[in-house]
Design an enzyme around this catalytic site. Structure first.
Site, PDB file in Angstrom:
ATOM      1  N   GLU A  97       0.668  -0.879   0.239  1.00  0.00           N
ATOM      2  CA  GLU A  97       0.101   0.052  -0.023  1.00  0.00           C
ATOM      3  C   GLU A  97       0.612   1.625  -0.674  1.00  0.00           C
ATOM      4  OE1 GLU A  97      -3.963  -2.171   2.363  1.00  0.00           O
ATOM      5  OE2 GLU A  97      -2.692  -0.963   3.890  1.00  0.00           O
ATOM      6  N   CYS A 110       3.378   8.309   1.854  1.00  0.00           N
ATOM      7  CA  CYS A 110       3.951   7.470   2.318  1.00  0.00           C
ATOM      8  C   CYS A 110       3.985   6.256   2.018  1.00  0.00           C
ATOM      9  CB  CYS A 110       3.001   7.281   3.722  1.00  0.00           C
ATOM     10  SG  CYS A 110       3.735   6.243   4.575  1.00  0.00           S
ATOM     11  N   CYS A 117       6.489  -7.347   6.875  1.00  0.00           N
ATOM     12  CA  CYS A 117       7.332  -6.463   7.858  1.00  0.00           C
ATOM     13  C   CYS A 117       7.902  -7.807   8.520  1.00  0.00           C
ATOM     14  CB  CYS A 117       6.746  -5.625   8.476  1.00  0.00           C
ATOM     15  SG  CYS A 117       8.299  -4.970   9.668  1.00  0.00           S
ATOM     16  N   CYS A 121       6.449  -5.305  16.159  1.00  0.00           N
ATOM     17  CA  CYS A 121       6.207  -4.483  16.741  1.00  0.00           C
ATOM     18  C   CYS A 121       4.382  -4.739  17.068  1.00  0.00           C
ATOM     19  CB  CYS A 121       5.949  -3.613  15.818  1.00  0.00           C
ATOM     20  SG  CYS A 121       8.222  -3.010  15.425  1.00  0.00           S
ATOM     21  N   CYS A 124       1.688  -2.710  15.725  1.00  0.00           N
ATOM     22  CA  CYS A 124       1.528  -2.067  14.311  1.00  0.00           C
ATOM     23  C   CYS A 124       1.183  -3.423  13.727  1.00  0.00           C
ATOM     24  CB  CYS A 124       3.219  -2.609  14.386  1.00  0.00           C
ATOM     25  SG  CYS A 124       3.219  -1.421  11.776  1.00  0.00           S
ATOM     26  N   GLY A 172       6.726  -2.106   5.868  1.00  0.00           N
ATOM     27  CA  GLY A 172       7.825  -2.589   5.826  1.00  0.00           C
ATOM     28  C   GLY A 172       9.016  -2.257   6.765  1.00  0.00           C
ATOM     29  N   GLU A 173      10.391  -2.507   6.596  1.00  0.00           N
ATOM     30  CA  GLU A 173      11.399  -1.789   7.945  1.00  0.00           C
ATOM     31  C   GLU A 173      12.782  -1.611   6.386  1.00  0.00           C
ATOM     32  OE1 GLU A 173      12.426  -0.466  10.345  1.00  0.00           O
ATOM     33  OE2 GLU A 173      14.113  -0.519   9.365  1.00  0.00           O
ATOM     34  N   SER A 204      11.927   5.615   8.094  1.00  0.00           N
ATOM     35  CA  SER A 204      12.278   5.840   9.521  1.00  0.00           C
ATOM     36  C   SER A 204      12.585   4.919   9.936  1.00  0.00           C
ATOM     37  CB  SER A 204       9.925   6.022   9.779  1.00  0.00           C
ATOM     38  OG  SER A 204      10.306   5.447  10.698  1.00  0.00           O
ATOM     39  N   SER A 226      11.097   4.585  15.059  1.00  0.00           N
ATOM     40  CA  SER A 226      10.350   4.555  15.678  1.00  0.00           C
ATOM     41  C   SER A 226      10.641   4.445  16.942  1.00  0.00           C
ATOM     42  CB  SER A 226       9.122   3.735  14.984  1.00  0.00           C
ATOM     43  OG  SER A 226       9.276   4.207  14.397  1.00  0.00           O
ATOM     44  N   HIS A 228       9.345   5.536  20.490  1.00  0.00           N
ATOM     45  CA  HIS A 228       8.194   4.727  21.222  1.00  0.00           C
ATOM     46  C   HIS A 228       8.443   3.338  22.511  1.00  0.00           C
ATOM     47  CE1 HIS A 228       6.455   5.254  18.045  1.00  0.00           C
ATOM     48  NE2 HIS A 228       7.015   3.842  16.641  1.00  0.00           N
ATOM     49  N   ASN A 303      -2.981   4.141  16.414  1.00  0.00           N
ATOM     50  CA  ASN A 303      -4.436   4.127  15.745  1.00  0.00           C
ATOM     51  C   ASN A 303      -5.019   2.961  15.510  1.00  0.00           C
ATOM     52  OD1 ASN A 303      -4.689   6.697  13.671  1.00  0.00           O
ATOM     53  ND2 ASN A 303      -2.746   5.687  13.168  1.00  0.00           N
ATOM     54  N   CYS A 346      -1.534   5.552  10.397  1.00  0.00           N
ATOM     55  CA  CYS A 346       0.279   5.287  10.650  1.00  0.00           C
ATOM     56  C   CYS A 346      -0.250   3.745  11.139  1.00  0.00           C
ATOM     57  CB  CYS A 346       0.622   6.333  11.862  1.00  0.00           C
ATOM     58  SG  CYS A 346       1.411   7.951  11.758  1.00  0.00           S
TER      59      CYS A 346
HETATM   60  N1  SAH Z   1       9.390  -0.467   9.940  1.00  0.00           N
HETATM   61  C1  SAH Z   1      10.229   0.972   9.945  1.00  0.00           C
HETATM   62  C2  SAH Z   1       8.809   1.956   8.737  1.00  0.00           C
HETATM   63  C3  SAH Z   1       7.547   1.554   9.149  1.00  0.00           C
HETATM   64  S1  SAH Z   1       6.969   3.485  10.158  1.00  0.00           S
HETATM   65  C4  SAH Z   1       9.237   1.985  11.579  1.00  0.00           C
HETATM   66  O1  SAH Z   1       9.007   0.785  11.821  1.00  0.00           O
HETATM   67  O2  SAH Z   1      10.039   3.190  10.916  1.00  0.00           O
HETATM   68  C5  SAH Z   1       5.300   3.326  10.639  1.00  0.00           C
HETATM   69  C6  SAH Z   1       5.010   4.305  11.776  1.00  0.00           C
HETATM   70  O3  SAH Z   1       3.865   4.213  12.415  1.00  0.00           O
HETATM   71  C7  SAH Z   1       6.180   3.375  13.055  1.00  0.00           C
HETATM   72  O4  SAH Z   1       7.262   5.092  13.364  1.00  0.00           O
HETATM   73  C8  SAH Z   1       6.036   3.063  13.849  1.00  0.00           C
HETATM   74  O5  SAH Z   1       5.892   2.358  15.159  1.00  0.00           O
HETATM   75  C9  SAH Z   1       4.277   3.937  13.441  1.00  0.00           C
HETATM   76  N2  SAH Z   1       2.897   2.498  14.315  1.00  0.00           N
HETATM   77  C10 SAH Z   1       3.029   1.565  13.596  1.00  0.00           C
HETATM   78  N3  SAH Z   1       1.643   1.039  14.165  1.00  0.00           N
HETATM   79  C11 SAH Z   1       1.385   2.329  15.057  1.00  0.00           C
HETATM   80  C12 SAH Z   1      -0.237   2.386  14.760  1.00  0.00           C
HETATM   81  N4  SAH Z   1      -1.366   1.357  15.131  1.00  0.00           N
HETATM   82  N5  SAH Z   1      -1.042   3.674  15.485  1.00  0.00           N
HETATM   83  C13 SAH Z   1       0.720   5.373  15.161  1.00  0.00           C
HETATM   84  N6  SAH Z   1       0.942   4.427  14.589  1.00  0.00           N
HETATM   85  C14 SAH Z   1       1.765   3.109  15.276  1.00  0.00           C
END
Ligand code: SAH
Length: 380
Positions: A97, A110, A117, A121, A124, A172-173, A204, A226, A228, A303, A346
């Protein structure tokens, strides 16, 4: 006869080689590469027939060998806030996507770097989908080209472009697909092509520490982390890559990120999870932790997605948290959730590669799903 090769996503030397193999004399190749490059990346040409400054015979010769096709668009959804999400497909089970987020005076695309992935996490949605495969340079850059097609955002030289920023924050990462991401971003930021400035491209990462210095040196985009959590015992659980590369190493890589300065700050993303990482003590630890690193902090309201094990922090809590960060001198915008009604916000991305295949649902079903089911699940 072999299948036609796509010219999308090739580097200039690769494009040169492709043309030479198709019979273009070596001497003429540099000029031909320049012409094609301009058609493909400045004008978004999808067909050789459009390339009116090339001789007809040559256009026919190119069309016999090559194509300029993008990934296929399975579905396009438009949120009631104007966010758009495309589900793209490169073959059976290869679905991913891209999301366009319009804002006053700018527009951010984005982009995904992998199908699925490996990181898992806990908060996510993409993390619940196994890795299918890395996206190729052509599939990564193809996301920008498709979005420009859909938004009629060509040519690249236009002054009022709708897509002004690109973030690698989709599925993805990116640092686990380093070479392809690097090749794709070289195309995205090429001044004679898609022409986005490196400062407007943000990669990111969840913290693939050994690749961070290389990203700085070889890609040179802006960096987002990221984060967190401020303590290893929590981060180990919600961002499991932390067990491999703990906070201390991650922050050291940020401190020494090539090119980091007050003009080029690192963004720390911090998802607000109720009762998990959102105390005011943690806000204070956060500012201590990143002290000395030119940084911005991006607070992201969690989210929700179906079956998610967490809830979003209360709004007052997010505001208090933000205030502490702000008072310590860091810009700390709270990211407005965008496109939640179409699962485009996100962490909500997850493709049909594992879910029910989008192609198996009727158009009416897809429409109904857009309108009701997921809207109903989201808190207002
Ligand atoms: N793998 C990379 C690229 C993904 S970025 C990374 O982790 O940075 C996607 C962003 O959205 C990351 O900061 C991730 O932690 C955040 N994210 C993932 N799930 C989320 C959610 N349910 N609500 C808000 N942010 C979220």
């Amino acid at each position: 006869m072999t299948a036609p090769t796509s010219l999308l996503g090739l580097s200039p030397p690769e494009l040169t080689a492709a043309l030479v193999s198709a019979g273009v004399p070596e001497k003429a190749a540099p000029m031909r590469v320049r012409q094609l490059w301009n058609w493909i990346y400045v004008h978004g040409a999808r067909d050789f027939a459009e390339m009116t400054n090339l001789a007809k015979d040559f256009r026919v010769q190119l069309a016999e060998r090559f194509v300029l096709t993008r990934p296929e668009v399975e579905t396009e959804q438009i949120s009631n806030d104007g966010t758009r999400k495309w589900l793209l497909r490169s073959g059976p089970g290869i679905e991913y996507e891209a999301v366009f987020i319009p804002e006053p005076g700018r527009g951010t695309l984005c982009v995904s770097s992998q199908v699925g992935c490996t990181l898992n996490c806990r908060f996510c949605h993409t993390g619940t989908q196994r890795l299918v495969r890395n996206l190729t340079p052509s599939e990564i850059v193809g996301q920008l080209m498709i979005a420009r097609d859909a938004l009629r955002d060509w040519p690249s030289t236009s002054e009022n472009r709708r897509i002004t920023n690109v973030v690698l924050m989709g599925m993805g990462e990116p640092l686990y697909n380093f070479e392809n991401v690097k090749a794709a971003l070289a195309l995205v930021t090429d001044g004679d092509g898609l022409a986005l400035s490196k400062r407007r491209v943000t990669l990111s990462t969840a913290g693939v520490v050994p690749m961070i210095p290389r990203a700085g040196r070889e890609i040179g985009s802006a960096l987002a982390i990221s984060l967190h959590a401020v303590r290893d015992e929590i981060r180990d659980v919600i961002v499991p890559i932390n067990k491999k590369y703990p906070l201390k190493e991650l922050l050291e890589a940020c401190r020494t990120y090539p090119g980091v300065s007050n003009a080029r700050r690192i963004t720390f993303e911090y998802v607000m999870l109720k009762g998990i990482n959102d105390t005011l003590a943690e806000a204070r630890e956060l500012v201590k932790l990143i002290r000395g690193i030119p940084a911005k902090i991006n607070l992201i309201p969690f989210n929700p997605w179906p079956g998610a094990p967490y809830e979003c922090s209360d709004w007052e809590q997010i505001e208090k948290f933000a205030e502490i960060v702000n008072r310590a001198g860091y810009a700390s915008p709270v990211r407005t959730p965008r496109g939640r009604d179409i699962m485009a916000a996100c962490g909500q991305l997850k493709s049909a590669s594992v879910k029910q295949r989008a192609s198996e649902r009727s158009a009416a079903e897809k429409h109904a799903e857009l309108r009701s089911a997921e809207l109903a699940r989201m808190p207002s």
